[in-house]
Design a protein around this motif. Structure first.
Motif, PDB file in Angstrom:
ATOM      1  N   VAL B   7     -34.527 -21.769 -28.801  1.00  0.00           N
ATOM      2  CA  VAL B   7     -34.592 -22.909 -27.960  1.00  0.00           C
ATOM      3  C   VAL B   7     -32.790 -23.604 -27.916  1.00  0.00           C
ATOM      4  CG1 VAL B   7     -35.711 -25.263 -27.329  1.00  0.00           C
ATOM      5  CG2 VAL B   7     -36.859 -23.499 -27.874  1.00  0.00           C
ATOM      6  N   ILE B   8     -32.801 -23.505 -29.201  1.00  0.00           N
ATOM      7  CA  ILE B   8     -31.725 -24.300 -29.988  1.00  0.00           C
ATOM      8  C   ILE B   8     -30.165 -23.148 -29.089  1.00  0.00           C
ATOM      9  CG2 ILE B   8     -29.603 -25.160 -31.022  1.00  0.00           C
ATOM     10  CD1 ILE B   8     -32.332 -26.471 -32.575  1.00  0.00           C
ATOM     11  N   TYR B   9     -30.532 -22.049 -29.644  1.00  0.00           N
ATOM     12  CA  TYR B   9     -29.453 -21.385 -28.706  1.00  0.00           C
ATOM     13  C   TYR B   9     -29.484 -21.253 -27.224  1.00  0.00           C
ATOM     14  CZ  TYR B   9     -27.130 -16.470 -27.793  1.00  0.00           C
ATOM     15  OH  TYR B   9     -25.570 -15.510 -27.766  1.00  0.00           O
ATOM     16  N   LEU B  26     -21.534 -18.148 -30.337  1.00  0.00           N
ATOM     17  CA  LEU B  26     -22.838 -18.610 -30.837  1.00  0.00           C
ATOM     18  C   LEU B  26     -23.559 -18.158 -31.708  1.00  0.00           C
ATOM     19  CD1 LEU B  26     -24.789 -22.115 -30.987  1.00  0.00           C
ATOM     20  CD2 LEU B  26     -24.962 -20.752 -28.486  1.00  0.00           C
ATOM     21  N   PHE B  27     -23.561 -19.127 -33.503  1.00  0.00           N
ATOM     22  CA  PHE B  27     -25.081 -17.827 -33.912  1.00  0.00           C
ATOM     23  C   PHE B  27     -25.762 -19.020 -34.374  1.00  0.00           C
ATOM     24  CE2 PHE B  27     -20.476 -15.761 -33.537  1.00  0.00           C
ATOM     25  CZ  PHE B  27     -20.518 -14.742 -33.270  1.00  0.00           C
ATOM     26  N   THR B  28     -26.985 -17.794 -35.309  1.00  0.00           N
ATOM     27  CA  THR B  28     -27.551 -18.796 -35.814  1.00  0.00           C
ATOM     28  C   THR B  28     -27.435 -17.784 -37.185  1.00  0.00           C
ATOM     29  OG1 THR B  28     -29.100 -17.455 -35.337  1.00  0.00           O
ATOM     30  CG2 THR B  28     -29.139 -19.271 -34.304  1.00  0.00           C
ATOM     31  N   ASN B  29     -27.483 -18.943 -38.742  1.00  0.00           N
ATOM     32  CA  ASN B  29     -27.472 -18.535 -39.388  1.00  0.00           C
ATOM     33  C   ASN B  29     -25.956 -16.773 -39.781  1.00  0.00           C
ATOM     34  OD1 ASN B  29     -29.695 -19.926 -40.322  1.00  0.00           O
ATOM     35  ND2 ASN B  29     -30.761 -18.421 -39.567  1.00  0.00           N
ATOM     36  N   THR B  30     -26.427 -16.200 -40.388  1.00  0.00           N
ATOM     37  CA  THR B  30     -24.997 -15.274 -40.973  1.00  0.00           C
ATOM     38  C   THR B  30     -24.693 -15.295 -38.949  1.00  0.00           C
ATOM     39  OG1 THR B  30     -26.275 -14.979 -42.765  1.00  0.00           O
ATOM     40  CG2 THR B  30     -24.916 -13.657 -41.614  1.00  0.00           C
ATOM     41  N   PHE B  44     -25.037 -22.620 -36.377  1.00  0.00           N
ATOM     42  CA  PHE B  44     -25.645 -23.057 -36.981  1.00  0.00           C
ATOM     43  C   PHE B  44     -26.880 -22.622 -38.116  1.00  0.00           C
ATOM     44  CE2 PHE B  44     -29.309 -22.694 -33.439  1.00  0.00           C
ATOM     45  CZ  PHE B  44     -28.689 -21.685 -32.841  1.00  0.00           C
ATOM     46  N   ARG B  45     -27.477 -23.192 -37.580  1.00  0.00           N
ATOM     47  CA  ARG B  45     -29.053 -22.890 -39.369  1.00  0.00           C
ATOM     48  C   ARG B  45     -29.824 -24.329 -39.295  1.00  0.00           C
ATOM     49  NH1 ARG B  45     -25.593 -23.183 -44.998  1.00  0.00           N
ATOM     50  NH2 ARG B  45     -25.749 -25.253 -45.057  1.00  0.00           N
ATOM     51  N   ILE B  46     -31.006 -23.960 -39.807  1.00  0.00           N
ATOM     52  CA  ILE B  46     -31.822 -25.450 -39.832  1.00  0.00           C
ATOM     53  C   ILE B  46     -32.763 -25.384 -40.922  1.00  0.00           C
ATOM     54  CG2 ILE B  46     -34.688 -25.443 -39.158  1.00  0.00           C
ATOM     55  CD1 ILE B  46     -34.425 -24.107 -36.738  1.00  0.00           C
ATOM     56  N   LYS B  47     -32.172 -26.243 -41.961  1.00  0.00           N
ATOM     57  CA  LYS B  47     -32.267 -26.856 -43.120  1.00  0.00           C
ATOM     58  C   LYS B  47     -33.521 -27.616 -43.800  1.00  0.00           C
ATOM     59  CE  LYS B  47     -29.487 -31.155 -43.586  1.00  0.00           C
ATOM     60  NZ  LYS B  47     -28.121 -31.633 -43.676  1.00  0.00           N
ATOM     61  N   PRO B  60     -36.817 -30.225 -35.762  1.00  0.00           N
ATOM     62  CA  PRO B  60     -36.228 -29.591 -37.131  1.00  0.00           C
ATOM     63  C   PRO B  60     -34.153 -30.531 -37.218  1.00  0.00           C
ATOM     64  CG  PRO B  60     -35.745 -28.543 -35.362  1.00  0.00           C
ATOM     65  CD  PRO B  60     -36.486 -29.381 -35.217  1.00  0.00           C
ATOM     66  N   LEU B  61     -34.218 -30.755 -38.671  1.00  0.00           N
ATOM     67  CA  LEU B  61     -32.635 -31.237 -38.759  1.00  0.00           C
ATOM     68  C   LEU B  61     -31.844 -29.334 -38.743  1.00  0.00           C
ATOM     69  CD1 LEU B  61     -33.022 -32.891 -41.526  1.00  0.00           C
ATOM     70  CD2 LEU B  61     -32.522 -33.742 -39.915  1.00  0.00           C
ATOM     71  N   VAL B  62     -30.923 -29.801 -37.730  1.00  0.00           N
ATOM     72  CA  VAL B  62     -29.981 -28.723 -38.085  1.00  0.00           C
ATOM     73  C   VAL B  62     -28.674 -28.700 -37.840  1.00  0.00           C
ATOM     74  CG1 VAL B  62     -29.704 -27.052 -35.991  1.00  0.00           C
ATOM     75  CG2 VAL B  62     -31.521 -28.298 -35.416  1.00  0.00           C
ATOM     76  N   ASP B  63     -27.949 -28.393 -39.456  1.00  0.00           N
ATOM     77  CA  ASP B  63     -26.521 -28.450 -39.306  1.00  0.00           C
ATOM     78  C   ASP B  63     -26.259 -27.089 -38.619  1.00  0.00           C
ATOM     79  OD1 ASP B  63     -26.937 -29.857 -41.917  1.00  0.00           O
ATOM     80  OD2 ASP B  63     -27.006 -27.878 -42.519  1.00  0.00           O
TER      81      ASP B  63
END
Lengths: 194, 134
Positions: B7-9, B26-30, B44-47, B60-63
């Protein structure tokens, strides 16, 4: 019925109108349109609005029953509370029911100024409206046709920014049909078909 | 089923000045095959965060790590500012697979130099509340 679409953020914009302002219109896109020429003002940056509706009932008992037989509605009250971040004289004037504002243009030996005056004035009735989002993605509007600023306005002259807490009590509009005189919430579900 | 990252992506990948600046980076995690010292982009990643027990929502908290490409650290900050314009204070935004209820920045942007890659980045954190679509 469980309806995920109804889980929404309540954010929106808070508007204050003169007593004779035209009621806002709903346009063909399902959005609320305010006629600023008719006295409506967007109060600007806020921390959101809370709208409280309070109902008081009288319990009716009879000798033959220990339990309440009926509840009679004896009082209805609606209140709109908002924290406003803008601290200009216009905002204070909107938030204080019996205040007035005088604008003086700059001239020779005369500084331009806005003068807010409070004391022995006459309470002014307003209209208030809060516009957010409906579950269908169009506008939602809470609308009170008559409201009076009743809250304690606290001007805090200190370094930290503090929003201005304003409060409006809604009054019944005798010209509206019974059952809808205090407050209405318009949830737009679809745009016009033609 | 709610896929927070998707959803964030989807929300960030929609047309906006941010999308114009970073394109498809635009990437999630790696971020495989992406080099933050060559191209502008965001990872970005959810922490952490929380999941609502009674309603189909998660917060979620998202970095976010914003990269400015071949420029200096200030270029990463420019991407961060575009991200802030896109995310901060946003409410009730629908995407293809979900719904963004609200988004609030909880850690303001700070410039870092990533120890593993030596890339300049601006780091920020948001708390984003999401729900499933109907």
């Amino acid at each position: 019925m469980k309806n995920k679409s109804a889980i929404l953020s309540g954010a929106g914009s808070f508007w204050i109108g003169d007593a004779d302002s035209e009621m806002p219109e709903i346009d063909d896109n399902g959005q609320v349109v305010f006629d600023s020429t008719s006295g409506w003002v967007d109060v600007g940056f806020t921390d959101g609005v809370s709208i409280e509706v309070e109902s008081e009932f009288q319990e009716i008992f009879a000798d033959q029953h220990l339990a309440v037989l009926k509840l009679l509605l004896t009082k209805e009250a609606a209140k709109v509370v908002c924290s406003i971040h803008q601290r200009d004289v216009d905002t204070f004037n909107l938030a204080i029911s019996a205040s007035s504002k005088l604008v003086t243009a700059a001239g020779a030996d005369q500084p331009g100024m806005n003068l807010l005056s409070i004391g022995d004035g006459t309470p002014v009735e307003k209209k208030v409206a809060f516009v957010g989002t409906s579950p269908n993605g169009f506008a939602r509007m809470w609308y009170a046709p008559i409201a009076v600023a009743t809250g304690t306005i606290k001007y805090e002259g200190k370094k930290e920014h503090t929003p201005l807490e304003v409060e409006f009590m809604c009054c019944a509009d005798p010209s509206a049909p019974a059952g809808s005189r205090l407050l209405q919430c318009y949830d737009i579900t679809a745009t016009p078909t033609a | 089923m709610l896929d927070d990252e998707l959803v964030i992506y989807e929300y960030l990948n929609a047309a906006s000045p941010l999308k114009t600046a970073i394109g498809s980076n635009l990437f999630t995690n790696t971020a495989h095959d992406f080099k933050g010292d060559e191209s502008k982009g965001i990872r970005f990643r959810i922490k952490g965060g929380s999941s609502h027990p009674n309603a189909p929502m998660e917060s979620p908290l998202v970095d976010f790590f914003c990269y400015g490409g071949s420029g200096n650290e200030e270029d990463s900050r420019a991407i961060y500012r575009l991200l802030r314009d896109r995310l901060q204070g946003k409410t009730n935004e629908e995407t293809t697979s979900g719904f963004l209820v609200s988004s609030v920045q909880v850690v303001i942007g700070q410039i870092i130099k990533e120890p593993d890659t030596n890339w300049w980045a601006t780091f920020t954190t948001y708390q984003i509340t999401l729900r499933e679509k109907e």
